[in-house]
Design a protein around this motif. Structure first.
Motif, short mmCIF file in Angstrom:
data_model
loop_
_atom_site.label_atom_id
_atom_site.label_comp_id
_atom_site.label_asym_id
_atom_site.label_seq_id
_atom_site.Cartn_x
_atom_site.Cartn_y
_atom_site.Cartn_z
N ILE A 13 -17.48 -9.56 0.13
CA ILE A 13 -16.43 -9.27 -0.84
C ILE A 13 -16.91 -8.15 -1.75
CG2 ILE A 13 -15.08 -10.20 -2.75
CD1 ILE A 13 -15.31 -12.94 -1.37
N SER A 14 -16.05 -7.17 -1.96
CA SER A 14 -16.36 -6.05 -2.86
C SER A 14 -15.08 -5.65 -3.57
CB SER A 14 -16.93 -4.87 -2.05
OG SER A 14 -15.97 -4.40 -1.12
N GLN A 15 -15.07 -4.46 -4.13
CA GLN A 15 -13.87 -3.92 -4.78
C GLN A 15 -13.67 -2.49 -4.30
OE1 GLN A 15 -14.59 -4.27 -9.01
NE2 GLN A 15 -13.86 -6.37 -9.05
N SER A 16 -12.41 -2.08 -4.22
CA SER A 16 -12.12 -0.70 -3.84
C SER A 16 -10.82 -0.26 -4.49
CB SER A 16 -12.04 -0.56 -2.31
OG SER A 16 -10.93 -1.26 -1.82
N THR A 17 -10.51 0.99 -4.29
CA THR A 17 -9.26 1.56 -4.78
C THR A 17 -8.27 1.59 -3.63
OG1 THR A 17 -10.39 2.90 -6.44
CG2 THR A 17 -8.20 3.64 -5.75
N VAL A 18 -7.05 1.12 -3.89
CA VAL A 18 -5.99 1.14 -2.90
C VAL A 18 -4.78 1.86 -3.48
CG1 VAL A 18 -6.76 -0.98 -1.76
CG2 VAL A 18 -5.06 -1.11 -3.57
N TYR A 19 -3.90 2.30 -2.61
CA TYR A 19 -2.67 2.97 -3.03
C TYR A 19 -1.51 2.15 -2.49
CZ TYR A 19 -5.99 6.56 -4.12
OH TYR A 19 -7.06 7.23 -4.65
N TRP A 20 -0.59 1.77 -3.37
CA TRP A 20 0.47 0.85 -2.98
C TRP A 20 1.83 1.43 -3.30
CZ3 TRP A 20 -2.42 -3.11 -1.12
CH2 TRP A 20 -1.72 -4.12 -0.47
N GLU A 21 2.72 1.42 -2.33
CA GLU A 21 4.09 1.86 -2.55
C GLU A 21 4.84 0.77 -3.31
OE1 GLU A 21 8.09 3.18 -0.08
OE2 GLU A 21 6.17 3.13 0.94
N LEU A 22 5.57 1.17 -4.34
CA LEU A 22 6.36 0.21 -5.10
C LEU A 22 7.53 -0.29 -4.26
CD1 LEU A 22 6.34 1.91 -8.62
CD2 LEU A 22 4.83 0.12 -7.73
N PRO A 23 8.02 -1.50 -4.53
CA PRO A 23 9.08 -2.08 -3.71
C PRO A 23 10.34 -1.22 -3.62
CG PRO A 23 8.17 -3.76 -5.15
CD PRO A 23 7.56 -2.46 -5.55
N ASP A 24 10.65 -0.45 -4.68
CA ASP A 24 11.86 0.38 -4.62
C ASP A 24 11.64 1.69 -3.87
OD1 ASP A 24 10.40 1.89 -6.44
OD2 ASP A 24 11.79 1.62 -8.10
N GLY A 25 10.40 1.95 -3.45
CA GLY A 25 10.09 3.13 -2.65
C GLY A 25 10.06 4.44 -3.41
N THR A 26 10.13 4.40 -4.74
CA THR A 26 10.20 5.63 -5.51
C THR A 26 8.86 6.34 -5.65
OG1 THR A 26 9.92 4.39 -7.58
CG2 THR A 26 12.19 4.89 -6.86
N ARG A 27 7.77 5.57 -5.59
CA ARG A 27 6.45 6.17 -5.75
C ARG A 27 5.38 5.16 -5.36
NH1 ARG A 27 4.07 5.13 -11.28
NH2 ARG A 27 5.42 3.55 -12.21
N ALA A 28 4.16 5.63 -5.34
CA ALA A 28 3.02 4.76 -5.08
C ALA A 28 2.13 4.78 -6.31
CB ALA A 28 2.24 5.23 -3.86
N ILE A 29 1.36 3.71 -6.50
CA ILE A 29 0.41 3.68 -7.60
C ILE A 29 -1.00 3.47 -7.05
CG2 ILE A 29 2.09 2.85 -9.30
CD1 ILE A 29 0.83 0.05 -9.00
N GLU A 30 -1.97 3.90 -7.82
CA GLU A 30 -3.37 3.70 -7.49
C GLU A 30 -3.82 2.42 -8.18
OE1 GLU A 30 -7.62 6.06 -8.00
OE2 GLU A 30 -5.80 6.91 -8.85
N ILE A 31 -4.39 1.50 -7.41
CA ILE A 31 -4.86 0.24 -7.97
C ILE A 31 -6.37 0.19 -7.76
CG2 ILE A 31 -4.60 -2.26 -7.99
CD1 ILE A 31 -1.93 -1.82 -6.46
N THR A 32 -7.11 0.28 -8.84
CA THR A 32 -8.57 0.29 -8.77
C THR A 32 -9.11 -1.14 -8.89
OG1 THR A 32 -8.80 0.62 -11.15
CG2 THR A 32 -8.70 2.60 -9.78
N GLU A 33 -10.35 -1.30 -8.49
CA GLU A 33 -11.05 -2.58 -8.59
C GLU A 33 -10.31 -3.72 -7.86
OE1 GLU A 33 -12.09 -3.37 -12.69
OE2 GLU A 33 -12.57 -1.27 -13.02
#
Length: 90
Positions: A13-33
């Motif tokens: 188990i570790s931590q990383s940065t992921v990029y997730w598209e919002l449910p409405d499809g308007t943009r993605a966000i960066e989610i760290t840790e």
């Protein structure tokens, strides 16, 4: 811990940065840790299915319009919910 990709017992188990598209499809966000499974043998980084479900459900329940472009996993999961549960999951 066994890696779901190569089945070796070297996953951890570790931590990383992921990029997730919002449910409405308007943009993605960066989610760290973000909690992540890391395998040193095959090099895969992935999130467990339960975490993916939890994250996607949470994004359905919060006001995503006010989210910044980048935030930590803990900060995202602390966002107040507008609904008690995801009524769209069957």
């Amino acid at each position: 811990m066994q890696c779901q990709w190569c089945e070796e017992e070297s996953a951890r188990i570790s931590q990383s940065t992921v990029y997730w598209e919002l449910p409405d499809g308007t943009r993605a966000i960066e989610i760290t840790e973000t909690p992540t499974i890391t395998c040193d043998i095959c090099g895969m980084l992935y999130q467990e299915e339960s975490l993916i479900d939890e994250l996607e459900d949470h994004l359905m329940l919060i006001n995503t319009k006010t989210l910044p472009k980048c935030m930590t996993y803990q900060a995202l999961m602390a966002e107040p919910k507008l609904l008690k549960r995801n009524y769209f999951r069957f």
